[in-house]
Design a protein around this motif. Structure first.
Motif, short mmCIF file in Angstrom:
data_model
loop_
_atom_site.label_atom_id
_atom_site.label_comp_id
_atom_site.label_asym_id
_atom_site.label_seq_id
_atom_site.Cartn_x
_atom_site.Cartn_y
_atom_site.Cartn_z
N GLU A 146 21.71 -26.10 40.96
CA GLU A 146 21.00 -26.17 39.68
C GLU A 146 21.44 -25.06 38.72
O GLU A 146 20.95 -25.00 37.58
N SER A 147 22.32 -24.18 39.20
CA SER A 147 22.82 -23.05 38.39
C SER A 147 21.67 -22.26 37.77
O SER A 147 21.69 -21.90 36.59
N ARG A 148 20.65 -21.98 38.59
CA ARG A 148 19.52 -21.22 38.06
C ARG A 148 19.01 -20.21 39.09
O ARG A 148 19.29 -20.31 40.29
N TRP A 149 18.25 -19.24 38.58
CA TRP A 149 17.66 -18.18 39.40
C TRP A 149 16.15 -18.36 39.48
O TRP A 149 15.54 -18.94 38.59
N GLU A 150 15.57 -17.84 40.55
CA GLU A 150 14.12 -17.84 40.66
C GLU A 150 13.66 -16.60 41.43
O GLU A 150 14.42 -16.03 42.23
N ARG A 151 12.45 -16.19 41.18
CA ARG A 151 11.86 -15.06 41.90
C ARG A 151 11.45 -15.50 43.30
O ARG A 151 11.05 -16.63 43.52
N VAL A 152 11.55 -14.57 44.24
CA VAL A 152 11.11 -14.82 45.60
C VAL A 152 9.81 -14.10 45.83
O VAL A 152 9.69 -12.89 45.59
N GLY A 153 8.82 -14.82 46.32
CA GLY A 153 7.50 -14.22 46.51
C GLY A 153 7.43 -13.31 47.72
O GLY A 153 8.36 -13.23 48.54
N TRP A 154 6.30 -12.66 47.89
CA TRP A 154 6.10 -11.71 48.98
C TRP A 154 6.00 -12.39 50.34
O TRP A 154 6.09 -11.74 51.38
N GLU A 155 5.82 -13.72 50.35
CA GLU A 155 5.69 -14.38 51.65
C GLU A 155 6.97 -14.25 52.49
O GLU A 155 6.94 -14.39 53.70
N MET A 156 8.10 -13.96 51.84
CA MET A 156 9.34 -13.80 52.60
C MET A 156 9.46 -12.40 53.18
O MET A 156 10.35 -12.15 54.00
N ASP A 157 8.62 -11.47 52.77
CA ASP A 157 8.61 -10.11 53.31
C ASP A 157 9.90 -9.39 52.96
O ASP A 157 10.92 -9.53 53.63
N THR A 158 9.88 -8.61 51.92
CA THR A 158 11.09 -7.96 51.41
C THR A 158 11.59 -6.83 52.31
O THR A 158 12.56 -6.17 51.98
N SER A 159 10.96 -6.60 53.44
CA SER A 159 11.46 -5.55 54.35
C SER A 159 12.59 -6.04 55.24
O SER A 159 13.26 -5.23 55.88
N TRP A 160 12.82 -7.36 55.31
CA TRP A 160 13.81 -7.86 56.26
C TRP A 160 15.22 -7.33 56.02
O TRP A 160 15.98 -7.15 56.99
N PRO A 161 15.66 -7.04 54.79
CA PRO A 161 17.03 -6.55 54.64
C PRO A 161 17.27 -5.18 55.27
O PRO A 161 18.42 -4.79 55.47
N TRP A 162 16.20 -4.45 55.59
CA TRP A 162 16.37 -3.12 56.15
C TRP A 162 16.65 -3.17 57.64
O TRP A 162 17.00 -2.17 58.26
#
Length: 401
Positions: free
Chosen positions: A272-288
């Motif tokens: 779709e060539s578009r961006w969207e925000r990711v909510g907190w349900e994905m838990d932003t600590s996983w990349p660490w």
């Protein structure tokens, strides 16, 4: 009285009796062998194509001509034609103080004939898995610590990073490792110089974001590499107001490229060539923590194994994993090993006065029972290499050949 001839026979019998002892198994040296001159190369290649890649490091030691045959394109054409493709696990180890990355691959140990005493000792210990990490005699791959590393098919891509390890200068270079020949070559350079970018693979393409000197420019924030066209193209950015933050990690699954940094989550949808925000349900600590995408599911280790997919929308624990020792959060390295999970970690050896450490590996089979349950079973785990304490595992990656 016995005659001289009878005495001679008696002494001979006594000498023979003393020499008779119970035979014992001993380590016998491997005979130096060469291939039968009557066997043509195409027949050898046909035989090698039916052997698991796990035995190739050992086969390469049998004859001087075997290494070139095992790295030939004809061998992998034959493997592909008979449907004998498999995953190959690679580990990038960083040795101090030179900080030069060295690459290893998982292989099977050659069979050995043990003495009786050694056999008795092994029976008292845990049975060895028979796996080990073998060093790849390949030229320097370039710095790996601050670059983006991903796998696509039979290739490992080392993207961007500093020009030299420790430099602040950004690089647009791309080095490609061919796992069929275990060689590095230069690939098409990126359009933007990047240091420690977020790199991920989605639908056969490589997406690289951030890492540029001035990421405030939305037009340069992300680019994509198409291996079929062998070129890079810039991707329209999410907006200048959020392009400046640093990128921690990225992962591609379920039709989206997820990017996280500075507690901000974004997802790019190529179709779709578009961006969207990711909510907190994905838990932003996983990349660490260490993570890997396996069969369209994101897995991580943060003291325990967890998984996430967009159908469930929540992190859940991986059930059934038993028999593994606990290891520190930031030491584990996860990789997609042909639909299974490969885990590498380290443990310092007290027996050597804490001067050395063991590199350990585990392979876990994953079975999804329903939308809310995934079970893992440890196939095997074992020590696969002993290294100096200053060494560490930087990356674990798997290719398909």
């Amino acid at each position: 009285m016995s005659s001289p001839e009878e005495k001679k026979k008696k002494r001979k019998r006594m000498t023979t009796t003393k020499k008779k002892k119970k035979p014992s198994l001993v380590l016998s040296p491997t005979p130096q062998s060469t291939p039968n001159p009557s066997l043509p190369d195409d027949l050898l290649l046909s035989c090698f194509a039916r052997v698991s890649r796990l035995y190739y490091p050992t086969l390469s030691l049998v004859s001087k001509i075997f290494p070139s045959l095992l790295a030939s394109p004809e061998l992998y054409k034959t493997r592909s034609s008979i449907g004998h493709t498999e995953s190959c696990l690679y580990a990038c180890l960083l040795f101090h103080p030179d900080r030069i990355p060295r690459w290893y691959t998982l292989c099977r140990k050659p069979d050995q004939t043990l003495t009786t005493n050694e056999t008795m000792k092994l029976k008292k210990k845990k049975k060895s898995s028979g796996y080990a990490l073998a060093k790849i005699p390949t030229p320097h791959s370039g710095p790996a610590r601050w670059s983006g590393l991903v796998t696509l098919g039979s290739y490992i891509y080392n993207i961007g990073g500093p020009i030299n390890d420790g430099d602040e200068e950004h690089s647009s270079s791309v080095l490609i490792f061919d796992s069929s020949s275990n060689t590095w070559r230069e690939g098409p350079s990126m359009l933007v110089k990047r240091r420690y970018p977020g790199a991920s693979v989605l639908d056969g393409k490589i997406y690289v974001a951030g890492g540029c000197k001035d990421c405030s420019s939305s037009s340069e924030w992300m680019e994509v590499f198409d291996p079929k066209k062998q070129n890079w193209e810039l991707v329209s950015g999410p907006g200048a107001e959020i392009c400046g933050y640093s990128i921690n990690k990225s992962a591609g699954f379920d039709g989206k490229v997820y990017i996280f940094g500075n507690s901000k989550g974004l997802a790019y949808i190529p179709e779709e060539s578009r961006w969207e925000r990711v909510g907190w349900e994905m838990d932003t600590s996983w990349p660490w923590y260490s993570y890997a995408v396996i069969d369209n599911v994101l897995y991580q280790y943060n003291g325990g194994f967890k998984w996430y997919d967009t159908k469930v929308g929540l992190w859940r624990g991986l059930k059934g994993v038993k028999g593994l020792p606990k290891f520190p959060l930031y030491i584990a390295r996860l990789a997609d090993f042909g639909g299974k999970m490969a885990v590498l970690w380290e443990r310092v050896l007290a027996s050597t006065g804490f001067k050395d450490k063991m590199i350990l590996c585990a392979v876990i089979t994953l079975v999804r029972r329903n939308d809310e349950e995934i079970w893992g079973k440890v196939e095997w785990h074992d020590t696969v290499l002993t290294v100096p304490k200053s060494c560490r595992v930087d990356y674990a990656l798997a290719t398909t050949v």
